[in-house]
Design a protein around this motif. Sequence first.
Motif, PDB file in Angstrom:
ATOM      1  N   THR A 330       0.842  -1.202   0.000  1.00 39.15           N
ATOM      2  CA  THR A 330       0.000   0.000   0.000  1.00 39.15           C
ATOM      3  C   THR A 330       0.876   1.251   0.000  1.00 39.15           C
ATOM      4  O   THR A 330       0.574   2.230  -0.678  1.00 39.15           O
ATOM      5  CB  THR A 330      -0.961  -0.010   1.211  1.00 39.15           C
ATOM      6  OG1 THR A 330      -1.648  -1.266   1.210  1.00 39.15           O
ATOM      7  CG2 THR A 330      -1.972   1.105   1.126  1.00 39.15           C
ATOM      8  N   SER A 404     -10.546   2.286   2.406  1.00 38.63           N
ATOM      9  CA  SER A 404     -10.211   1.211   3.335  1.00 38.63           C
ATOM     10  C   SER A 404      -9.491   0.117   2.563  1.00 38.63           C
ATOM     11  O   SER A 404      -9.825  -0.172   1.418  1.00 38.63           O
ATOM     12  CB  SER A 404     -11.513   0.674   3.941  1.00 38.63           C
ATOM     13  OG  SER A 404     -11.270  -0.517   4.666  1.00 38.63           O
ATOM     14  N   VAL A 405      -8.515  -0.511   3.193  1.00 41.52           N
ATOM     15  CA  VAL A 405      -7.747  -1.565   2.519  1.00 41.52           C
ATOM     16  C   VAL A 405      -7.116  -2.521   3.517  1.00 41.52           C
ATOM     17  O   VAL A 405      -6.829  -2.142   4.637  1.00 41.52           O
ATOM     18  CB  VAL A 405      -6.601  -0.966   1.663  1.00 41.52           C
ATOM     19  CG1 VAL A 405      -5.600  -0.182   2.490  1.00 41.52           C
ATOM     20  CG2 VAL A 405      -5.873  -2.056   0.866  1.00 41.52           C
ATOM     21  N   GLY A 406      -6.910  -3.742   3.082  1.00 43.90           N
ATOM     22  CA  GLY A 406      -6.059  -4.666   3.823  1.00 43.90           C
ATOM     23  C   GLY A 406      -6.781  -5.865   4.376  1.00 43.90           C
ATOM     24  O   GLY A 406      -6.179  -6.903   4.609  1.00 43.90           O
ATOM     25  N   GLU A 407      -8.066  -5.754   4.616  1.00 42.06           N
ATOM     26  CA  GLU A 407      -8.841  -6.855   5.188  1.00 42.06           C
ATOM     27  C   GLU A 407     -10.312  -6.500   5.009  1.00 42.06           C
ATOM     28  O   GLU A 407     -10.643  -5.352   4.704  1.00 42.06           O
ATOM     29  CB  GLU A 407      -8.497  -7.035   6.676  1.00 42.06           C
ATOM     30  CG  GLU A 407      -8.467  -5.711   7.362  1.00 42.06           C
ATOM     31  CD  GLU A 407      -8.223  -5.762   8.853  1.00 42.06           C
ATOM     32  OE1 GLU A 407      -8.700  -6.690   9.512  1.00 42.06           O
ATOM     33  OE2 GLU A 407      -7.597  -4.829   9.345  1.00 42.06           O
ATOM     34  N   PRO A 408     -11.178  -7.480   5.202  1.00 45.36           N
ATOM     35  CA  PRO A 408     -12.604  -7.157   5.076  1.00 45.36           C
ATOM     36  C   PRO A 408     -12.993  -6.096   6.109  1.00 45.36           C
ATOM     37  O   PRO A 408     -12.529  -6.135   7.249  1.00 45.36           O
ATOM     38  CB  PRO A 408     -13.296  -8.490   5.385  1.00 45.36           C
ATOM     39  CG  PRO A 408     -12.249  -9.540   5.181  1.00 45.36           C
ATOM     40  CD  PRO A 408     -10.944  -8.888   5.523  1.00 45.36           C
ATOM     41  N   THR A 431     -11.387  -1.070  -0.856  1.00 46.87           N
ATOM     42  CA  THR A 431     -10.563  -1.459  -2.003  1.00 46.87           C
ATOM     43  C   THR A 431      -9.908  -2.808  -1.772  1.00 46.87           C
ATOM     44  O   THR A 431      -9.138  -2.979  -0.830  1.00 46.87           O
ATOM     45  CB  THR A 431      -9.468  -0.405  -2.232  1.00 46.87           C
ATOM     46  OG1 THR A 431      -8.619  -0.355  -1.085  1.00 46.87           O
ATOM     47  CG2 THR A 431     -10.066   0.979  -2.474  1.00 46.87           C
ATOM     48  N   GLN A 434      -3.890  -6.841  -3.611  1.00 49.80           N
ATOM     49  CA  GLN A 434      -2.839  -7.609  -2.929  1.00 49.80           C
ATOM     50  C   GLN A 434      -1.463  -7.120  -3.377  1.00 49.80           C
ATOM     51  O   GLN A 434      -1.347  -6.478  -4.423  1.00 49.80           O
ATOM     52  CB  GLN A 434      -2.901  -9.079  -3.348  1.00 49.80           C
ATOM     53  CG  GLN A 434      -4.229  -9.735  -3.244  1.00 49.80           C
ATOM     54  CD  GLN A 434      -4.171 -11.171  -3.757  1.00 49.80           C
ATOM     55  OE1 GLN A 434      -3.892 -11.418  -4.922  1.00 49.80           O
ATOM     56  NE2 GLN A 434      -4.433 -12.122  -2.867  1.00 49.80           N
ATOM     57  N   ASP A 519      -8.294 -15.840  -1.652  1.00 49.29           N
ATOM     58  CA  ASP A 519      -9.366 -15.285  -0.820  1.00 49.29           C
ATOM     59  C   ASP A 519     -10.692 -15.985  -1.097  1.00 49.29           C
ATOM     60  O   ASP A 519     -11.005 -16.298  -2.249  1.00 49.29           O
ATOM     61  CB  ASP A 519      -9.566 -13.796  -1.137  1.00 49.29           C
ATOM     62  CG  ASP A 519      -8.568 -12.916  -0.408  1.00 49.29           C
ATOM     63  OD1 ASP A 519      -8.534 -12.974   0.830  1.00 49.29           O
ATOM     64  OD2 ASP A 519      -7.823 -12.190  -1.076  1.00 49.29           O
ATOM     65  N   ARG A 534      -8.865 -15.068   3.866  1.00 50.10           N
ATOM     66  CA  ARG A 534      -8.020 -16.044   3.191  1.00 50.10           C
ATOM     67  C   ARG A 534      -8.583 -17.456   3.332  1.00 50.10           C
ATOM     68  O   ARG A 534      -9.167 -17.799   4.344  1.00 50.10           O
ATOM     69  CB  ARG A 534      -6.613 -16.014   3.792  1.00 50.10           C
ATOM     70  CG  ARG A 534      -5.934 -14.679   3.745  1.00 50.10           C
ATOM     71  CD  ARG A 534      -5.486 -14.263   2.397  1.00 50.10           C
ATOM     72  NE  ARG A 534      -4.659 -15.251   1.730  1.00 50.10           N
ATOM     73  CZ  ARG A 534      -3.992 -14.996   0.589  1.00 50.10           C
ATOM     74  NH1 ARG A 534      -4.060 -13.791   0.023  1.00 50.10           N
ATOM     75  NH2 ARG A 534      -3.278 -15.933   0.026  1.00 50.10           N
ATOM     76  N   ASN A 540      -4.220 -12.733   8.437  1.00 48.70           N
ATOM     77  CA  ASN A 540      -4.237 -11.303   8.195  1.00 48.70           C
ATOM     78  C   ASN A 540      -4.412 -10.623   9.555  1.00 48.70           C
ATOM     79  O   ASN A 540      -5.496 -10.584  10.117  1.00 48.70           O
ATOM     80  CB  ASN A 540      -5.399 -10.973   7.253  1.00 48.70           C
ATOM     81  CG  ASN A 540      -5.327  -9.553   6.756  1.00 48.70           C
ATOM     82  OD1 ASN A 540      -4.863  -8.659   7.456  1.00 48.70           O
ATOM     83  ND2 ASN A 540      -5.796  -9.335   5.540  1.00 48.70           N
ATOM     84  N   GLY A 543      -4.304  -6.202   9.041  1.00 50.14           N
ATOM     85  CA  GLY A 543      -4.063  -5.908   7.629  1.00 50.14           C
ATOM     86  C   GLY A 543      -2.687  -6.357   7.155  1.00 50.14           C
ATOM     87  O   GLY A 543      -2.313  -6.094   6.023  1.00 50.14           O
TER      88      GLY A 543
HETATM   89  O1  PRX Z   1      -7.019 -11.341   2.029  1.00 48.38           O
HETATM   90  C1  PRX Z   1      -6.980 -10.162   1.240  1.00 48.38           C
HETATM   91  C2  PRX Z   1      -6.715  -8.974   2.129  1.00 48.38           C
HETATM   92  O2  PRX Z   1      -5.319  -8.779   2.110  1.00 48.38           O
HETATM   93  C3  PRX Z   1      -4.697  -9.743   1.259  1.00 48.38           C
HETATM   94  C4  PRX Z   1      -3.529  -9.112   0.563  1.00 48.38           C
HETATM   95  O3  PRX Z   1      -2.573  -8.751   1.518  1.00 48.38           O
HETATM   96  P1  PRX Z   1      -1.315  -7.902   1.091  1.00 48.38           P
HETATM   97  O4  PRX Z   1      -0.663  -8.539  -0.077  1.00 48.38           O
HETATM   98  O5  PRX Z   1      -0.498  -7.704   2.302  1.00 48.38           O
HETATM   99  O6  PRX Z   1      -1.899  -6.529   0.599  1.00 48.38           O
HETATM  100  C5  PRX Z   1      -2.673  -5.759   1.491  1.00 48.38           C
HETATM  101  C6  PRX Z   1      -2.932  -4.396   0.897  1.00 48.38           C
HETATM  102  C7  PRX Z   1      -3.379  -4.382  -0.503  1.00 48.38           C
HETATM  103  C8  PRX Z   1      -5.787 -10.170   0.320  1.00 48.38           C
HETATM  104  O7  PRX Z   1      -5.519 -11.429  -0.246  1.00 48.38           O
HETATM  105  N1  PRX Z   1      -7.398  -7.772   1.652  1.00 48.38           N
HETATM  106  C9  PRX Z   1      -6.833  -6.679   1.098  1.00 48.38           C
HETATM  107  N2  PRX Z   1      -7.772  -5.739   0.873  1.00 48.38           N
HETATM  108  C10 PRX Z   1      -8.952  -6.240   1.256  1.00 48.38           C
HETATM  109  C11 PRX Z   1      -8.725  -7.546   1.743  1.00 48.38           C
HETATM  110  N3  PRX Z   1      -9.723  -8.332   2.186  1.00 48.38           N
HETATM  111  C12 PRX Z   1     -10.967  -7.823   2.138  1.00 48.38           C
HETATM  112  N4  PRX Z   1     -11.265  -6.595   1.711  1.00 48.38           N
HETATM  113  C13 PRX Z   1     -10.312  -5.763   1.258  1.00 48.38           C
HETATM  114  N5  PRX Z   1     -10.620  -4.549   0.866  1.00 48.38           N
END
Ligand code: PRX
Length: 676
Positions: A330, A404-408, A431, A434, A519, A534, A540, A543
């Motif tokens: 990110t 928002s980013v990184g997890e649900p 958003t 990965q 995912d 996942r 996770n 995030g």
């Molecule tokens: O499981 C998903 C989750 O984060 C994973 C990717 O992690 P990483 O490569 O560290 O990158 C994180 C930042 C882009 C994905 O496989 N993830 C990321 N964004 C979301 C998400 N899960 C749900 N909703 C999201 N918006």
Amino acid sequence: MTEPSAAPPTDAPPNSPGAHGLENLLSEERRFPPSSEFAAQANATADAYAWANADRPGFWADQARDLLTWSTPFTQTLDWSDAPFARWFADGRLNAAYNAVDRHVEEGRGDRVALHFEGEGGDTRTLTYADLLREVSRAANAMTALGVRTGDRVAIYLPLIPEAVVTMLACARIGAPHSVVFGGFSAEALSSRILDAEAKLVVTADGGFRRGKPSALKPAVDEALAKGAPSVAHVLVVRRTGQPVEWTQGRDVWWHDAVEAASPEHTPVDVDAEHPLFILYTSGTTGKPKGIFHTTGGYLTQAAYTHLNVFDLKPETDVYWCTADVGWITGHTYVVYGPLLNGATQVIYEGTPDTPHRGRWWEIVQKYGVTILYTAPTAIRTCMKWGAEIPGKFDLSSLRVLGSVGEPINPEAWMWYRRVIGGDRTPVVDTWWQTETGAIMISPLPGVTAAKPGSAQVPLPGIAADVVDDDAQPVPNGGGGYLVLTEPWPSMLRGIWGDPERYKDTYWSRFAGLYFAGDGAKKDDDGDIWLLGRVDDVMNVSGHRLSTTEIESALVSHPWVAEAAVVGATDETTGQAVVAFVILRSDVVEGNAADAATVQETLRTHVAKEIGPIAKPRQILVVAELPKTRSGKIMRRLLRDVAENRQVGDSTTLADSSVMDLIAQGLATPVAASED
Ligand code: PRX
């Protein structure tokens, strides 16, 4: 090496929807259509979907021409003939730093602020695009003088200070791929990344500030290099905290000696569009982190396009702030490349949200008049826990888009974010993407999409995603399965550094011809996508991606541990938390060498030392046995039940069905770890 195949979607994904209220997702009725004022001024328009659908590569070629400056224009768009190895814009040439910095200065935008830096202690620095050009040019000259050539790799181990951004751009300027290692990773983790990438130079600092105190970085570099790193010729050290540092004559060089003395004139090196821009290591399902590598033209195209459209960036007036560290993807795409390519003004902040007080972020929003904020659900949930009255004390009326980013993101956190931070007015974009995808893939478009709390909703224009079942068949609306990407995209990873087979096995072997994201996902009745976490052995936590196997390997490397199994248990704040089950070696148990509390603390510290503090288990449970199938596979599903205090599920496939009773007995008095 084949990574273990994923569990079927019926085995609830580790980031199970339950705790976050996602169980009601298919009955989520709330809708937030854009206001007519927002829609009227939005960068994104609804017709982009049809335009991109009609000619996906053509759509991206238009973006690449519009958003980037090429020294040699490309004539080829996508070459997928060697799938899954993609080539985008392959006969074009360009330089990433030129695009992020020089052209803004050449086009009269040199006085625009590029970075408002806010140190944790309250020290500040402002860099305009003209300042950034001078700094990046100096750093590129200094790195060249230290022997770095186009194609050499540079490891970066820095706090979030302007020098981190400058170093990344200086690398890009000379065509030396950077490999940023998050400053929270241990010497061990740094060492394996330096070795894998065969870095020639390491750029670090004496330390950074964390929770009001200096926190050293240089000793970890010294320790990593002491393990042996024949490729490393020099270590360039930024003075940030003033802490004393050990010095290796001939190898170590102060930034203020080398960079500040260097010439501010430097000619960027043009590279092919497919020249590697960076490597970024991320956790996979095996113990060894994967060096995800991205190349130049395609990555920059999607970084710029998504940043402009998903955040509705108006470079002349917006003040953008992404809270991520540059140690994560990110930070690469939405602190460094996306915003700077688009000529944005942004804030970067070194510290934690609660230092020196819990309103620090909101104070920063108010101080700089931040208009676009991009952060992670775990931070939003933490702020919710602290209470709405804290942000309520600050003027947040400048905000107009929240990401928002990184997890649900659970619907309640989404609602809180919009209501308390966004004044019930701002669009919220959830958003999904990965490290591997390089840029945002699935997200609402502000001004276009009627947002649904908790759902990332739709693939962006030019992106093709689907949810499929075990047989790779798309699920109908209302169904669940695995998220896949069905067409190549410009910012896709080009592989795993030095391991093309692992790239194919990990992402392309589960479903022929489809990219397997790892995912779980569902489609609601409108066909909108909901991410469920996942489905593999990746956790996770806040995030951050962590591998269960990597933590298990760290645990068994301790002399007390005979065997270990790690699971991600649902956690209200961090999304998931690491819970470890360990079998101690009999001599430790028989000799009664340590009580439970000592075992906990010793092993937690050991994991922090091996990987980094973010990987520390929340809880370590000492057990006599681990539940295994007859083929010897650990049944993590059952351990997750224990870790989440649930009734243990079906254990009929266990080789020894009494194991769960043994575990339950041993857990009568579990020792919880202290908070830190
Ligand atoms: O499981 C998903 C989750 O984060 C994973 C990717 O992690 P990483 O490569 O560290 O990158 C994180 C930042 C882009 C994905 O496989 N993830 C990321 N964004 C979301 C998400 N899960 C749900 N909703 C999201 N918006």
